[in-house]
Design an enzyme around this catalytic site. Structure first.
Site, PDB file in Angstrom:
ATOM      1  N   LYS A 167      13.057 -28.034   6.562  1.00  0.00           N
ATOM      2  CA  LYS A 167      12.656 -26.671   6.170  1.00  0.00           C
ATOM      3  C   LYS A 167      12.831 -26.465   4.659  1.00  0.00           C
ATOM      4  O   LYS A 167      11.941 -25.959   3.976  1.00  0.00           O
ATOM      5  CB  LYS A 167      13.471 -25.617   6.954  1.00  0.00           C
ATOM      6  CG  LYS A 167      13.289 -25.724   8.459  1.00  0.00           C
ATOM      7  CD  LYS A 167      14.104 -24.701   9.224  1.00  0.00           C
ATOM      8  CE  LYS A 167      15.586 -24.919   9.178  1.00  0.00           C
ATOM      9  NZ  LYS A 167      16.041 -26.170   9.825  1.00  0.00           N
ATOM     10  N   THR A 168      13.994 -26.873   4.153  1.00  0.00           N
ATOM     11  CA  THR A 168      14.265 -26.709   2.720  1.00  0.00           C
ATOM     12  C   THR A 168      13.285 -27.553   1.902  1.00  0.00           C
ATOM     13  O   THR A 168      12.749 -27.097   0.884  1.00  0.00           O
ATOM     14  CB  THR A 168      15.717 -27.155   2.404  1.00  0.00           C
ATOM     15  OG1 THR A 168      16.579 -26.537   3.358  1.00  0.00           O
ATOM     16  CG2 THR A 168      16.136 -26.776   1.012  1.00  0.00           C
ATOM     17  N   ARG A 174      17.225 -35.964   8.401  1.00  0.00           N
ATOM     18  CA  ARG A 174      18.527 -35.961   7.736  1.00  0.00           C
ATOM     19  C   ARG A 174      19.461 -36.996   8.365  1.00  0.00           C
ATOM     20  O   ARG A 174      20.195 -37.697   7.672  1.00  0.00           O
ATOM     21  CB  ARG A 174      19.173 -34.571   7.783  1.00  0.00           C
ATOM     22  CG  ARG A 174      20.577 -34.589   7.157  1.00  0.00           C
ATOM     23  CD  ARG A 174      21.247 -33.242   7.111  1.00  0.00           C
ATOM     24  NE  ARG A 174      20.579 -32.339   6.196  1.00  0.00           N
ATOM     25  CZ  ARG A 174      20.335 -31.065   6.452  1.00  0.00           C
ATOM     26  NH1 ARG A 174      20.689 -30.545   7.605  1.00  0.00           N
ATOM     27  NH2 ARG A 174      19.736 -30.321   5.564  1.00  0.00           N
TER      28      ARG A 174
HETATM   29  P1  ADP Z   1      16.559 -28.381   6.777  1.00  0.00           P
HETATM   30  O1  ADP Z   1      16.346 -27.462   5.622  1.00  0.00           O
HETATM   31  O2  ADP Z   1      15.575 -28.170   7.887  1.00  0.00           O
HETATM   32  O3  ADP Z   1      17.974 -28.415   7.284  1.00  0.00           O
HETATM   33  P2  ADP Z   1      16.041 -30.441   4.797  1.00  0.00           P
HETATM   34  O4  ADP Z   1      14.731 -30.007   4.258  1.00  0.00           O
HETATM   35  O5  ADP Z   1      17.246 -30.181   3.966  1.00  0.00           O
HETATM   36  O6  ADP Z   1      16.256 -29.883   6.276  1.00  0.00           O
HETATM   37  O7  ADP Z   1      15.910 -32.009   5.115  1.00  0.00           O
HETATM   38  C1  ADP Z   1      17.020 -32.881   5.171  1.00  0.00           C
HETATM   39  C2  ADP Z   1      16.688 -34.199   4.502  1.00  0.00           C
HETATM   40  O8  ADP Z   1      15.794 -34.919   5.345  1.00  0.00           O
HETATM   41  C3  ADP Z   1      15.974 -34.037   3.163  1.00  0.00           C
HETATM   42  O9  ADP Z   1      16.839 -34.199   2.102  1.00  0.00           O
HETATM   43  C4  ADP Z   1      14.947 -35.139   3.149  1.00  0.00           C
HETATM   44  O10 ADP Z   1      15.443 -36.260   2.463  1.00  0.00           O
HETATM   45  C5  ADP Z   1      14.752 -35.512   4.583  1.00  0.00           C
HETATM   46  N1  ADP Z   1      13.461 -35.021   5.118  1.00  0.00           N
HETATM   47  C6  ADP Z   1      13.250 -33.856   5.767  1.00  0.00           C
HETATM   48  N2  ADP Z   1      11.977 -33.755   6.171  1.00  0.00           N
HETATM   49  C7  ADP Z   1      11.351 -34.875   5.770  1.00  0.00           C
HETATM   50  C8  ADP Z   1      10.012 -35.360   5.907  1.00  0.00           C
HETATM   51  N3  ADP Z   1       9.083 -34.667   6.571  1.00  0.00           N
HETATM   52  N4  ADP Z   1       9.695 -36.550   5.335  1.00  0.00           N
HETATM   53  C9  ADP Z   1      10.650 -37.268   4.694  1.00  0.00           C
HETATM   54  N5  ADP Z   1      11.943 -36.879   4.563  1.00  0.00           N
HETATM   55  C10 ADP Z   1      12.306 -35.698   5.088  1.00  0.00           C
END
Ligand code: ADP
Length: 334
Positions: free
Chosen positions: A63-64, A216
């Site tokens: 999401k982030t 992650r």
């Molecule tokens: P959330 O905000 O949903 O908790 P994040 O966006 O922080 O998740 O994602 C966690 C990590 O996973 C990121 O730092 C990234 O390295 C990896 N990641 C997330 N989504 C993807 C994607 N679609 N493709 C590649 N890496 C991803």
């Protein structure tokens, strides 16, 4: 001054280095990407800021990362905060009045915004103004602060806990789902490239199978396998190195960790497989109800190891098989 381009990758935050920065690097979630690209292109064509967006789904699904890519695409600044961090109206006013036209305000855990803050957010989201009350009692007056047209991007693991007035103010809502194993493999390969570590295809498969369908987690396990390869091996992540690293972490073939297995074992041995209420299960496992709901159960259900029924949680036959416990049918339903 240090030359960043030749500085070891550890010098920069690793997680930041692994975070995809473009659509091409963002693996999977194709439907969401397609929709977002249309929304972004349309806003750009109209020369308008983006509509407010809401992302929901388990932690670590991206999401982030999506929000950062959106900001990049829009050529906008992104300001990060979270629901619980905005405690007072003053906090919100400080954040909102510092935003420039088109900026993106990312609010993580937006289900944890308090109700008073939410009330102030509504006119800010809708009419880009903030009504601040000054003074108390009969002397109180309202001051209207105009805001720049910003985009709120909300993220939550619990969409049901977002009040409907807030939910309705988002122009679009997207649910991020668990990733296909093939997509997780691509993420592991890309991350290994960034970390500068060699990895055999069998090791990629093994790590991906145990990554809870979550990027992650995949990155976390890859980093541990890399450590193991550097200490115990020749620096290359082979299948056997990956397996040893994951065994050391007590992560089994289904990606279950010690805590997951304990929940299933408790359900089976103490409650004959259920059904058992959330509160009772939380007490019996010494886990927070929230942790059960957000961390453990989504994955156990995704694997088909647990069911949520109106009577409570139940372990499935698959869970018995996985733990090597004889399945005698669900005792409580006989
Ligand atoms: P959330 O905000 O949903 O908790 P994040 O966006 O922080 O998740 O994602 C966690 C990590 O996973 C990121 O730092 C990234 O390295 C990896 N990641 C997330 N989504 C993807 C994607 N679609 N493709 C590649 N890496 C991803």
């Amino acid at each position: 001054m240090k030359n960043l381009s030749i500085a070891p990758i550890q010098d920069i935050s690793l997680d930041q280095a692994l975070r995809p920065k473009t659509w091409a690097e963002y693996v999977g979630q194709e439907k969401i990407k397609r929709n977002l690209r249309i929304i972004i292109d349309a806003a750009k064509k109209r020369g308008e800021p983006l509509e407010h967006l809401l992302f929901y789904g388990n932690s670590g699904l991206g999401k982030t990362t999506l929000s950062h890519i959106i900001a990049q695409e829009m050529g906008a600044n992104i300001r990060m905060t979270s629901g619980p961090a905005i405690e007072r109206v003053g906090d919100l006013a400080a954040i909102l009045t510092n935003l420039s036209e088109g900026d993106i305000l990312f609010i993580d855990e937006c289900h944890r915004l308090n109700r008073i803050i939410e009330e102030y957010l509504y006119p800010a989201m809708e009419d880009f103004k903030l009504n601040i009350i000054i003074g108390k009692g009969p002397m109180a007056s309202t001051m209207e602060l105009p805001l720049k047209r910003f985009t709120l991007v909300g993220a939550t693991t619990k969409v049901a806990m977002i009040s409907s007035p807030l939910r309705n103010r988002f122009g679009a809502t997207f649910q991020l789902s668990f990733y296909e194993t093939g997509d997780i493999e691509k993420i592991i390969q890309r991350s290994a490239g960034i970390l500068g570590v060699g990895i055999e295809p069998e090791a990629v498969k093994l790590i991906s199978q145990r990554s809870r369908f979550t990027p992650r987690v995949a990155n976390r396990l890859l980093k541990r396998a890399r450590d193991f390869a550097q200490v115990e091996g020749q620096g290359l992540i082979t299948e056997s190195i990956a397996k040893k690293a994951l065994d050391l972490l007590e992560i089994d073939e289904a990606g279950l960790e010690f805590g997951d297995r304990r929940i299933l074992e408790t359900l089976i041995t103490k409650f004959e497989g259920g059904p058992v209420g959330l509160q009772t299960l939380a007490a019996a496992t010494s886990e927070e109800q929230d942790a059960l709901l957000d961390i453990y159960e989504p994955y156990l259900m995704q694997l088909g190891f647990m069911e949520r029924t109106p009577q409570g949680r139940k372990a499935t036959k698959l869970a018995y098989l996985h733990l090597g416990i004889k399945y005698k049918g669900n005792q409580n339903l006989l």
